[in-house]
Design a protein around this motif. Structure first.
Motif, short mmCIF file in Angstrom:
data_model
loop_
_atom_site.label_atom_id
_atom_site.label_comp_id
_atom_site.label_asym_id
_atom_site.label_seq_id
_atom_site.Cartn_x
_atom_site.Cartn_y
_atom_site.Cartn_z
N ILE A 87 1.02 -1.34 -0.16
CA ILE A 87 -0.02 -0.11 0.11
C ILE A 87 0.70 1.37 0.02
N THR A 88 0.84 2.14 -0.86
CA THR A 88 1.37 3.47 -1.04
C THR A 88 0.32 4.38 -0.82
N LEU A 89 0.40 5.17 -0.14
CA LEU A 89 -0.50 6.20 0.25
C LEU A 89 0.03 7.48 0.53
N ASN A 90 1.24 7.68 -0.01
CA ASN A 90 1.84 9.10 0.36
C ASN A 90 0.99 10.31 -0.28
N LYS A 91 1.33 11.53 0.71
CA LYS A 91 0.66 12.75 0.20
C LYS A 91 -0.73 12.75 0.28
N ASN A 92 -1.34 12.05 1.18
CA ASN A 92 -2.92 11.98 1.06
C ASN A 92 -3.48 12.92 2.02
N GLY A 93 -2.81 13.55 2.92
CA GLY A 93 -3.33 14.46 4.04
C GLY A 93 -4.18 13.89 5.04
N PHE A 94 -3.81 12.67 5.26
CA PHE A 94 -4.16 11.93 6.48
C PHE A 94 -3.83 12.69 7.79
N GLU A 95 -4.86 12.94 8.79
CA GLU A 95 -4.32 13.51 9.84
C GLU A 95 -4.52 12.63 11.01
N GLY A 96 -3.65 13.01 12.05
CA GLY A 96 -3.81 12.10 13.24
C GLY A 96 -3.30 10.86 13.15
N GLY A 97 -3.92 9.85 13.41
CA GLY A 97 -3.26 8.40 13.13
C GLY A 97 -3.41 7.86 11.88
N ILE A 98 -2.90 6.65 11.76
CA ILE A 98 -3.09 5.61 10.57
C ILE A 98 -4.56 5.23 10.35
N PRO A 99 -5.04 5.56 9.23
CA PRO A 99 -6.49 4.95 8.99
C PRO A 99 -6.57 3.73 9.72
N PRO A 100 -7.81 3.36 10.31
CA PRO A 100 -8.06 2.13 10.90
C PRO A 100 -8.02 0.84 9.82
N SER A 101 -8.74 1.28 8.47
CA SER A 101 -8.88 -0.07 7.73
C SER A 101 -7.44 -0.50 7.19
N ILE A 102 -6.35 0.29 7.32
CA ILE A 102 -5.14 -0.09 7.01
C ILE A 102 -4.71 -0.96 8.25
N LEU A 103 -4.89 -0.91 9.29
CA LEU A 103 -4.51 -1.60 10.44
C LEU A 103 -5.25 -2.81 10.77
N SER A 104 -6.28 -3.26 9.97
CA SER A 104 -6.77 -4.48 10.24
C SER A 104 -6.45 -5.40 10.29
N SER A 105 -6.79 -6.48 10.97
CA SER A 105 -6.27 -7.70 11.17
C SER A 105 -6.13 -8.70 9.70
#
Length: 165
Positions: free
Chosen positions: A17-35
């Protein structure tokens, strides 16, 4: 390159997954951290506005390469040590620093993973400070073995301490 949001469920077969320069703020999006992302090996979330790496990062059990450059990260969770296959971690241009007796990079990262490449260039920490972190000596031993193999193979290898002075 900005995505307003990610789907709540990502395909479990994703390897990168490459999602650089997407303006995510705070933490890593939860769907990426899915088990359910059991196949994920490479993750690049550089150049966002991430300031927190949650303990759920440990769900990504096959992660070997993690790039979090140019964010606002100040520390990593102990759970990073559960990423047993992690070989490369790039945290260039973040806010990692030595903070009194608080170890902002957990010893488990150095002792419980196979990490051999760590880039901290552009962080407010010195090589002297990181050398005092618990477990860092184990990382240096492992890194030296890997880099020595590269040297014997003829490659030019930088043996500086994680891009720090």
């Amino acid at each position: 390159n900005t995505m307003p949001s990610l789907p709540t469920k990502l395909p479990s077969s994703l390897k990168q997954i490459t999602l650089n320069k997407n303006g995510f703020e705070g933490g890593i999006p939860p769907s990426i951290l899915s088990s359910s992302l059991l196949s994920l090996e490479k993750l690049d979330l550089s150049s966002n506005s991430i300031n927190l790496v949650p303990k759920e990062i440990s769900n990504l059990q096959n992660l070997s390469d993690l790039k979090l450059d140019e964010n606002f990260i100040t520390a990593l969770p102990e759970d990073m040590g559960m990423l047993r296959k992690l070989k490369t971690l790039s945290l260039k241009h973040n806010q990692i620093k030595a903070s009194g007796k608080v170890q902002t990079l957990p010893s488990e990262l150095f002792t419980d993973t196979i990490l051999a490449s760590l880039d901290l260039y552009g962080n407010p920490i010195t090589s002297t400070q990181i050398n005092d972190f618990l477990g860092f000596d184990k990382f240096l031993e492992r890194r030296q073995k890997v880099k020595t193999k590269d040297l014997y193979g003829g490659a030019m290898t930088n043996l500086d301490v994680c891009g720090l002075e």
